[in-house]
Design an enzyme around this catalytic site. Structure first.
Site, PDB file in Angstrom:
ATOM      1  CG  ASP A  33      -8.814   5.510   1.070  1.00  0.00           C
ATOM      2  OD1 ASP A  33      -8.942   4.509   1.812  1.00  0.00           O
ATOM      3  OD2 ASP A  33      -9.555   5.730   0.083  1.00  0.00           O
ATOM      4  CG  ASP A  52     -12.123   5.018  -2.822  1.00  0.00           C
ATOM      5  OD1 ASP A  52     -12.304   3.798  -2.703  1.00  0.00           O
ATOM      6  OD2 ASP A  52     -11.210   5.636  -2.240  1.00  0.00           O
TER       7      ASP A  52
HETATM    8  C1  LIG Z   1      -1.447  -1.827  -1.081  1.00  0.00           C
HETATM    9  C2  LIG Z   1      -2.730  -1.027  -1.011  1.00  0.00           C
HETATM   10  C3  LIG Z   1      -3.955  -1.651  -1.105  1.00  0.00           C
HETATM   11  C4  LIG Z   1      -5.127  -0.908  -1.023  1.00  0.00           C
HETATM   12  C5  LIG Z   1      -5.068   0.468  -0.874  1.00  0.00           C
HETATM   13  C6  LIG Z   1      -6.297   1.283  -0.821  1.00  0.00           C
HETATM   14  N1  LIG Z   1      -6.348   2.525  -0.365  1.00  0.00           N
HETATM   15  O1  LIG Z   1      -7.613   2.942  -0.500  1.00  0.00           O
HETATM   16  C7  LIG Z   1      -8.287   1.966  -1.109  1.00  0.00           C
HETATM   17  C8  LIG Z   1      -9.706   2.121  -1.539  1.00  0.00           C
HETATM   18  C9  LIG Z   1     -10.523   0.875  -1.460  1.00  0.00           C
HETATM   19  C10 LIG Z   1     -11.386   1.029  -0.258  1.00  0.00           C
HETATM   20  O2  LIG Z   1     -10.997   0.074   0.673  1.00  0.00           O
HETATM   21  C11 LIG Z   1     -11.128   2.408   0.307  1.00  0.00           C
HETATM   22  N2  LIG Z   1     -10.393   3.138  -0.723  1.00  0.00           N
HETATM   23  N3  LIG Z   1      -7.513   0.885  -1.302  1.00  0.00           N
HETATM   24  C12 LIG Z   1      -3.835   1.108  -0.789  1.00  0.00           C
HETATM   25  C13 LIG Z   1      -2.690   0.352  -0.868  1.00  0.00           C
HETATM   26  F1  LIG Z   1      -1.481   0.934  -0.784  1.00  0.00           F
END
Ligand SMILES: Cc1ccc(-c2noc([C@H]3C[C@@H](O)CN3)n2)cc1F
Length: 330
Positions: free
Chosen positions: A35, A219
């Site tokens: 991420d 992102d």
């Molecule tokens: C269940 C779940 C929920 C969210 C995320 C998630 N991972 O990265 C992000 C985006 C949004 C921001 O926060 C930073 N990058 N969202 C992953 C999940 F597996």
């Protein structure tokens, strides 16, 4: 050093991608969601209550001869969709695609929210944002990329996400076989810790290109693209039956509707997102109503170039000083 690992979609709409990593001695393999929008490396673990684990692989530090508890350190993070997790911290050997860091901070979950429990194919997250965003207290920790950077042939990682196929995260090198033409680099603003850059404009389908600055974050952890309302309404005006549904939380349209492509600019370069990426998914299995892969960013306070856009390009995250981001066709 260099490293290269697969980015595998976890479902049939590319909601997220996971990459195998190994932690500890002997190595424990987990599948993590890389991420670029956050900077914590956290995993489902032997400290996660069994009631919150639904088939995820877990990291057990007590089974690793090289694990060391980081005394008195805790973490707590909330993601854009409200999902959250928190826990304590170990350092241990950590390897991604042949690239190893000896003392990587591995944040072990003692609590995860229901959406993480339900996401059975994700065993944790590996943040590739700037380390300023790391939530470990009292001393914040470095990301895997920051720890590895000095030993990399080049201080970069690249992202090649694909629609319904395995792509790659490469560390330390730029693979010429993964892109065509030139890479267009633009500046990155590292405040508050995202890979923030400014796009040079957009076009809907075969329409004229509108030159305007669109500042947003690259992102990999966000599935869709979130842009200013004016751009999004201009797009869905070309889609018969499209409405902005409060019920479904965004633009939906008849799955049978013809969708234009969406083109965005990076400097003088132009990247076209195929219609198929924007016809993101039926709102429910078998439904004839589809949810759009392009949505409005109003209410987020930030524009987000998520996987729907990243899938349309080869992207270089250049961690040199100053950092830049490079986009190429593929
Ligand atoms: C269940 C779940 C929920 C969210 C995320 C998630 N991972 O990265 C992000 C985006 C949004 C921001 O926060 C930073 N990058 N969202 C992953 C999940 F597996």
């Amino acid at each position: 050093d260099t490293g290269s690992a697969a980015a595998v979609p976890i479902d049939d709409v590319d909601i997220a991608y996971v990459t195998p990593v190994t932690i500890g001695t002997p190595p424990q393999t987990l599948q993590l969601d890389f991420d670029t929008g956050s900077s914590d490396l956290w995993v489902f673990s032997s400290h996660t209550p069994a009631s919150q684990v639904r088939g995820q692989e877990i990291y057990s530090p007590n089974k690793s001869s090289t694990a060391k508890l980081l005394e008195g350190h805790t973490w707590s993070i909330t993601y854009g969709d409200g999902s959250a997790s928190r826990g304590n911290v170990y350092v241990d050997n950590f390897t991604v695609g042949g690239l190893s860091v000896a003392q990587q901070a591995v944040q072990t979950a003692q609590q995860v929210s229901s959406s993480f429990t339900s996401e059975t194919n994700i065993d944790g997250l590996l943040g590739l944002g700037f380390s300023t965003l790391n939530t470990v207290s009292p001393k914040s920790q470095l990301t895997f990329f920051d720890n590895a950077k000095a030993s990399l042939d080049s201080p970069v990682f690249t992202v090649d996400l694909k629609a319904q196929a395995a792509g790659t995260y490469d560390f330390g090198f730029i693979d010429k076989a993964k892109y065509t033409g030139e890479i267009t680099y633009v500046p990155v603003n590292t405040n508050p810790g995202y890979w923030t850059f400014t796009s040079s404009g957009y076009a809907v389908g075969s329409g004229s290109f509108s030159s305007q600055s669109i500042t947003g974050i690259a992102d990999t952890g966000t599935s869709l693209v979130y842009l200013p309302t004016a751009i999004v309404t201009a797009y869905y005006r070309q889609v018969s039956g499209a409405t902005n549904s409060r019920n479904y939380g965004g633009y939906v349209f008849p799955c049978s509707s013809a969708l234009p492509t969406f083109t965005f600019g990076v400097g003088d370069a132009r990247f076209t997102i195929p219609s198929s990426y924007i016809s993101y998914s039926p709102i429910a299995p078998g439904s004839s109503t589809c949810f759009g892969g392009l949505q409005s960013s109003s209410g987020l306070g930030i524009n987000i170039w998520g996987d729907v856009a990243l899938k349309a390009a080869f992207v270089v995250f250049n961690g040199a000083n100053p950092p830049t981001i490079g986009w190429a066709k593929k």
